[in-house]
Design a protein around this motif. Structure first.
Motif, PDB file in Angstrom:
ATOM      1  N   ASP A 113      -6.672 -59.532  67.307  1.00  0.00           N
ATOM      2  CA  ASP A 113      -7.482 -59.526  68.529  1.00  0.00           C
ATOM      3  C   ASP A 113      -7.847 -58.099  68.930  1.00  0.00           C
ATOM      4  N   HIS A 161      -2.200 -60.886  67.556  1.00  0.00           N
ATOM      5  CA  HIS A 161      -2.580 -59.943  68.615  1.00  0.00           C
ATOM      6  C   HIS A 161      -3.170 -58.655  68.030  1.00  0.00           C
ATOM      7  N   THR A 197      -1.869 -58.359  75.079  1.00  0.00           N
ATOM      8  CA  THR A 197      -2.065 -58.027  73.664  1.00  0.00           C
ATOM      9  C   THR A 197      -1.443 -56.676  73.338  1.00  0.00           C
TER      10      THR A 197
END
Length: 438
Positions: free
Chosen positions: A124, A121, A77
């Motif tokens: 996240d 990402h 990530t």
């Protein structure tokens, strides 16, 4: 705390063969940034008590919350986010409406795909940071950690990021969301995101330390605030050994010099390294491999264990031993508290010369009462002359022989060894038999 390159190598704190290093043993980081910061921690052990105790408190809290640690932030990530800023992209529209979004998707299709992938990402990451803050920012949170979480919260407290975190995990964002969040993180959030990645790296490094404390059942040492040097440990062992034997040890200003004897392979070098490693780890704020441990704050660790010759400079083994002792003396004379570890003084000269040199060095070192010394030697004979000094402690590792087989108990005993097993080792390894057949 001051530690030179030689001591780092002697104690195997780092190693080219990673599986034989303390750092590798304790590295449970999940990200490259976390590992880099853990390396930085190892490179800069604390010299003051307050950050040590604060780190202990941080690791204790993280250890309590470890089972709830979010998994949404991976090294992948963070790599995607960093690559997003490094990659040249066509400008993402500021207008976040359907026509602008569809135009970007159609006419800049490769860039659109990367932006969409990156936005998921970023979502996240933001979601994971919010979870970490909620998990750790509890009543009684250590000040060091609370300040870091407050900085993270300030960076994340923006309406756009609240919306980004609400994106459904695992579901592709729609085109309007792609250009809206993509434009924001690209043009207005780069510096904040870099700061947040740095904060996460620190949390990841602490997580690794806390995980090591739990995995290996390490205990946090107790620091004694006093001017005189002090070190006491029960059931101390070496972290890298699969089946270690534990030791008890106490050194203070009254008995600040441990004279250690025993045969080869009996455990002297391992013991010396064990002492150095636990005092180093204590100054990181880490737990240590011991049932209990108390110590004063030390200004540095110096070792003389793996001295080598230098063919390129034309320097002999003995010359480098002398230079290392000289450098040690230059460092430790004064009021600072040092831990000095010496394994087999003057291996590079004959026995008689080594005995004379060793006695001279030891009689000088014992006058330095502000440091602690652990010295091992095969030169058992010099022990008798040193018994007149009240601040020397004599311990040895015993070796027994049964049916020409060596047995090592690895237990530390009071006194001076008188084991002579070199010839037995030659015989056991059939070297004597091979020589007789020549």
């Amino acid at each position: 705390m001051e530690i030179d390159k030689t001591t780092y190598e002697d104690l195997s704190l780092f190693s080219h063969e990673e599986e034989y290093s303390i750092f590798h043993k304790l590295d449970f980081t999940r990200t490259t940034g976390g590992r880099d910061l853990l390396l930085e921690f190892f490179d800069r052990p604390f010299s003051k008590l307050e950050p040590i105790l604060e780190t202990q408190r941080v690791l204790t809290l993280i250890g309590e919350k470890m089972d709830q640690w979010p998994s949404s932030i991976s090294n992948g990530t963070i790599m995607v986010m960093e690559r997003f800023y490094e990659t040249a992209l066509d400008d993402i529209p500021e207008a976040h409406n359907l026509p602008a979004a569809l135009a970007y998707k159609i006419f800049h299709a490769p860039d659109y795909s990367m932006v969409r992938y990156s936005v998921t990402h970023f979502a996240d990451f933001v979601r994971g940071m919010n979870q970490l803050i909620a998990l750790l920012d509890q009543p009684g949170c250590p000040r060091l950690l609370a300040d870091l979480l407050q900085k993270a919260r300030k960076q994340l407290d923006q309406e756009v990021l609240h919306g980004l975190a609400r994106l459904e995990q695992g579901v592709k964002p729609n085109p309007i969301q792609v250009i809206y969040y993509g434009n924001f993180v690209r043009t207005r959030f780069k510096s904040s995101m870099q700061a947040l990645i740095g904060i996460h790296s620190r949390l990841d490094a602490w997580y690794s330390m806390a995980m090591a404390v739990r995995r290996y059942k390490l205990s946090f040492p107790v620091f004694i605030e006093q001017e005189d040097p002090f070190f006491e440990a029960t059931s101390l062992y070496h972290l890298l050994l699969p089946a270690p034997v534990a030791y008890d040890i106490r050194l203070d200003q009254a008995t600040n010099f441990l004279f250690l004897t025993g045969a080869n392979m009996a455990g002297k070098s391992t013991f010396i390294r064990s002492v150095g490693v636990v005092i180093f780890l204590a100054h990181l704020g880490m737990g240590v491999p011991a049932a209990s441990m108390r110590l004063s704050l030390f200004d540095g660790i110096l070792s003389n264990i793996n001295v080598v010759d230098n063919l390129a400079k034309g320097e002999s083994f003995f010359f480098n031993e002398v230079q290392r002792i000289r450098n040690t003396l230059e460092k430790i004379r004064g009021s600072k508290k040092w831990l000095v570890l010496i394994d087999e003084l003057f291996k590079g000269t004959n026995v008689q010369d080594a005995m004379k040199c060793s006695l001279t060095v030891i009689k000088g070192l014992i006058r330095i009462r502000q440091s602690l010394f652990v010295l091992s030697t095969h030169l058992y004979e010099i022990g008798d002359e040193l018994k007149q000094y009240p601040n020397i402690l004599f311990n040895y590792f015993e070796t027994t022989v049964k049916n020409d087989q060596l047995e090592f108990t690895y237990q530390l005993k009071d006194g001076i060894s008188n084991d002579r097993i070199g010839y037995l080792i030659l015989k056991r390894e059939k070297v004597v038999e091979m020589l007789e057949q020549l």
